[in-house]
Scaffold this motif. Sequence first.
Motif, mmCIF file in Angstrom:
data_model
loop_
_atom_site.group_PDB
_atom_site.id
_atom_site.type_symbol
_atom_site.label_atom_id
_atom_site.label_comp_id
_atom_site.label_asym_id
_atom_site.label_seq_id
_atom_site.Cartn_x
_atom_site.Cartn_y
_atom_site.Cartn_z
ATOM 1 N N ASP A 1 -7.751 18.940 -13.978
ATOM 2 C CA ASP A 1 -8.815 19.871 -13.640
ATOM 3 C C ASP A 1 -10.034 19.106 -13.130
ATOM 4 O O ASP A 1 -11.166 19.556 -13.274
ATOM 5 C CB ASP A 1 -9.194 20.715 -14.868
ATOM 6 N N ASP A 2 -9.781 17.956 -12.561
ATOM 7 C CA ASP A 2 -10.889 17.164 -12.043
ATOM 8 C C ASP A 2 -11.340 17.701 -10.686
ATOM 9 O O ASP A 2 -10.807 18.665 -10.149
ATOM 10 C CB ASP A 2 -10.477 15.686 -11.939
ATOM 11 N N TRP A 3 -12.338 17.078 -10.126
ATOM 12 C CA TRP A 3 -12.940 17.512 -8.872
ATOM 13 C C TRP A 3 -11.903 17.596 -7.760
ATOM 14 O O TRP A 3 -11.842 18.576 -7.030
ATOM 15 C CB TRP A 3 -14.066 16.536 -8.490
ATOM 16 N N PHE A 4 -11.073 16.567 -7.615
ATOM 17 C CA PHE A 4 -10.101 16.538 -6.525
ATOM 18 C C PHE A 4 -9.107 17.685 -6.635
ATOM 19 O O PHE A 4 -8.823 18.373 -5.659
ATOM 20 C CB PHE A 4 -9.352 15.205 -6.481
ATOM 21 N N ALA A 5 -8.584 17.893 -7.835
ATOM 22 C CA ALA A 5 -7.575 18.946 -8.015
ATOM 23 C C ALA A 5 -8.164 20.320 -7.713
ATOM 24 O O ALA A 5 -7.539 21.139 -7.036
ATOM 25 C CB ALA A 5 -7.025 18.909 -9.433
ATOM 26 N N LEU A 6 -9.379 20.558 -8.185
ATOM 27 C CA LEU A 6 -10.007 21.860 -7.941
ATOM 28 C C LEU A 6 -10.317 22.061 -6.462
ATOM 29 O O LEU A 6 -10.113 23.139 -5.906
ATOM 30 C CB LEU A 6 -11.279 21.991 -8.784
ATOM 31 N N LYS A 7 -10.830 21.019 -5.806
ATOM 32 C CA LYS A 7 -11.146 21.126 -4.372
ATOM 33 C C LYS A 7 -9.874 21.245 -3.540
ATOM 34 O O LYS A 7 -9.829 21.991 -2.559
ATOM 35 C CB LYS A 7 -11.976 19.922 -3.894
#
Length: 180
Positions: free
Chosen positions: A36-42
Amino acid sequence: MTEPTQSPAEAQEPHGHGRHLRFHLPYAHLSSPFGDDWFALKAEAFARFFGTPTFLIAQTFIVMLWVIANVSGMTKFDIYPFILLNLAFSLQSAYAAPLILLAQTRQADRDKAHADADAQHREELAHAAEQRQVEMAVQTEKLATLLEQNTKLTELTRQLSERIEILTSEMHRKFVAANP
């Protein structure tokens, strides 16, 4: 469209938007396999954007401008058969497919967690209903016992009232006979 992220405190808020998620709170700690980090969400947001009318209209407009600019002679950087445009589409496809799969996998994880929470909630409701039925049977039995006792007491009261009436009549007759 992305689902709004919400803290457990916001989900428990009585008048909050996420109140309907209160049964999903036991699963709030779960994270997807992609994180659920920035990369996965973006990446998920970007993959979801691929299927929107905005993206399709913008892509169509850009391709039309590209083709018109190169066919009309305004520029010569990608003349017919538009090899650079084909390369751009290939590059877009190479990134779009994994991003779309990522979004689908994350959505499947959320759907499974929600289905598990719903199933658990249904089980809790069924268990509560069974408990209420048992309690209702106990209360019904108590009421039947009380009604039976009330009936017996009413009968006893009637019998005693009749006996009192008979005794009162006998006493009255004796008083009248003793005092002529």
